[in-house]
Design an enzyme around this catalytic site. Structure first.
Site, PDB file in Angstrom:
ATOM      1  N   ARG A  31       0.817  -1.216   0.000  1.00  0.00           N
ATOM      2  CA  ARG A  31       0.000   0.000   0.000  1.00  0.00           C
ATOM      3  C   ARG A  31       0.844   1.255   0.000  1.00  0.00           C
ATOM      4  NH1 ARG A  31      -4.881  -1.221   4.384  1.00  0.00           N
ATOM      5  NH2 ARG A  31      -5.899  -2.899   3.194  1.00  0.00           N
ATOM      6  N   THR A  94       3.998 -14.158   7.572  1.00  0.00           N
ATOM      7  CA  THR A  94       3.199 -13.316   8.467  1.00  0.00           C
ATOM      8  C   THR A  94       2.734 -14.139   9.660  1.00  0.00           C
ATOM      9  OG1 THR A  94       2.443 -12.060   6.557  1.00  0.00           O
ATOM     10  CG2 THR A  94       1.150 -11.861   8.577  1.00  0.00           C
ATOM     11  N   ASN A 121       8.483 -18.836  11.660  1.00  0.00           N
ATOM     12  CA  ASN A 121       9.853 -18.319  11.660  1.00  0.00           C
ATOM     13  C   ASN A 121      10.634 -19.006  10.542  1.00  0.00           C
ATOM     14  OD1 ASN A 121      12.562 -17.524  12.361  1.00  0.00           O
ATOM     15  ND2 ASN A 121      11.845 -17.149  14.427  1.00  0.00           N
ATOM     16  N   PHE A 122      11.278 -18.216   9.688  1.00  0.00           N
ATOM     17  CA  PHE A 122      12.066 -18.775   8.593  1.00  0.00           C
ATOM     18  C   PHE A 122      13.535 -18.958   8.959  1.00  0.00           C
ATOM     19  CE2 PHE A 122       8.541 -17.327   5.852  1.00  0.00           C
ATOM     20  CZ  PHE A 122       8.370 -18.483   5.096  1.00  0.00           C
ATOM     21  N   HIS A 149      11.038  -9.125  20.972  1.00  0.00           N
ATOM     22  CA  HIS A 149      11.050  -8.570  19.630  1.00  0.00           C
ATOM     23  C   HIS A 149      11.108  -7.045  19.698  1.00  0.00           C
ATOM     24  CE1 HIS A 149       9.704 -12.611  18.558  1.00  0.00           C
ATOM     25  NE2 HIS A 149      10.015 -12.322  17.306  1.00  0.00           N
ATOM     26  N   LYS A 153       6.498  -4.772  16.723  1.00  0.00           N
ATOM     27  CA  LYS A 153       5.809  -6.031  16.466  1.00  0.00           C
ATOM     28  C   LYS A 153       4.437  -5.994  17.120  1.00  0.00           C
ATOM     29  CE  LYS A 153       6.208 -11.056  16.795  1.00  0.00           C
ATOM     30  NZ  LYS A 153       5.839 -11.255  15.371  1.00  0.00           N
ATOM     31  N   THR A 160       6.409 -17.707  16.764  1.00  0.00           N
ATOM     32  CA  THR A 160       7.437 -18.685  17.118  1.00  0.00           C
ATOM     33  C   THR A 160       7.214 -19.237  18.512  1.00  0.00           C
ATOM     34  OG1 THR A 160       9.046 -17.595  15.684  1.00  0.00           O
ATOM     35  CG2 THR A 160       9.921 -19.035  17.388  1.00  0.00           C
TER      36      THR A 160
END
Length: 260
Positions: A31, A94, A121-122, A149, A153, A160
């Protein structure tokens, strides 16, 4: 294609995707920063891909195979519905998506024979942290989770932390319920999820950090992971993007794509 391409995580992951030799970023949606080239936005050479605020139009004109989503929970689910209906596989980083929403997405993916990856979590290190905590939960009568965090956030606890609690709860016959306590201040003992006390910290300067503390007679075991920069998420994201086209239905958690 990346949705949320102008956000903090979106920018970092888009930059990494642009530099991956076997991946072409076909489109970018957000956006904000509409009309900005995603290469220029990330300090790279122009990529010839401008940010657009119309997801349906981007899918129609670019026909991507995969949609990487780093937005917010409500938008991520709507984006995923639209993508799957067009045969595009979502890879969602997300957080804040409920189990009911995951089930809805799974049914849609099954119906369309499309794969999706939803990962709280990647970071490969964070996935290993959760794996080790799951194993350790079998041997300790008590455990608590502390996650920290950055102050921007939105959701708490983090995805996680919730995923960690779910994994740990699956490994034990009796709940790791925190002992009763008289709170002098409401909430002092944190929240309880799946029988574990979970504490959320939000501070400037933090990125993403979590420790699982397990207690037993005469001993403590602490399993901790610290994300120093968002670059830590890129290897896991690339793994998911490369594998999602071989899946059917929703895979929840990066650990399911690893040989653990």
């Amino acid at each position: 294609m990346v949705t949320g391409a102008a956000g903090r995580m979106g920018r970092e992951m888009t930059k990494g995707l642009l530099q991956a030799g076997d991946i072409e970023v076909a489109g970018a949606v957000d956006r904000v920063a509409v009309g900005t080239d995603i290469g220029t936005l990330n300090g790279l050479q122009p990529a010839g891909v401008l940010i657009n605020d119309d997801l349906a139009a981007v899918i129609k004109t670019t026909r991507p195979q995969v949609m990487v989503d780093f937005t917010v929970a409500a938008a991520a689910l709507a984006n995923a519905r639209l993508a799957v209906e067009q045969g595009v596989s979502p890879v969602i980083g997300t957080t804040g998506i409920s189990l009911e929403q995951l089930d809805e997405l799974h049914q849609l993916c099954e119906a369309r024979q499309v794969g999706a990856v939803v990962a709280p979590n990647f970071s490969l290190g964070a996935v290993l942290m959760m794996h080790f905590a799951r194993q350790a939960a079998r041997y300790f009568p008590r455990a608590e989770i502390i996650e920290m965090h950055h102050e921007q956030k939105i959701d708490a606890p983090s995805g996680t932390a919730l995923k960690t609690a779910e994994l740990m709860a699956e490994e034990i016959e009796t709940a790791l319920a925190p002992p009763a306590a008289e709170e002098k201040v409401a909430g002092a003992r944190g929240a309880t999820y799946r029988g574990l006390a979970v504490h959320s910290v939000r501070l400037p300067g933090a990125v993403a950090h979590q420790e699982v503390i397990l207690g037993g007679q005469g001993q403590l075991l602490t399993i901790r992971h610290d994300t120093i920069s968002r670059e830590a998420f890129l290897p896991g994201l690339l793994l998911a993007v490369r594998q999602v086209l071989h899946l059917k239905g929703v895979v929840y958690g990066l650990e399911n794509l690893l040989e653990l």
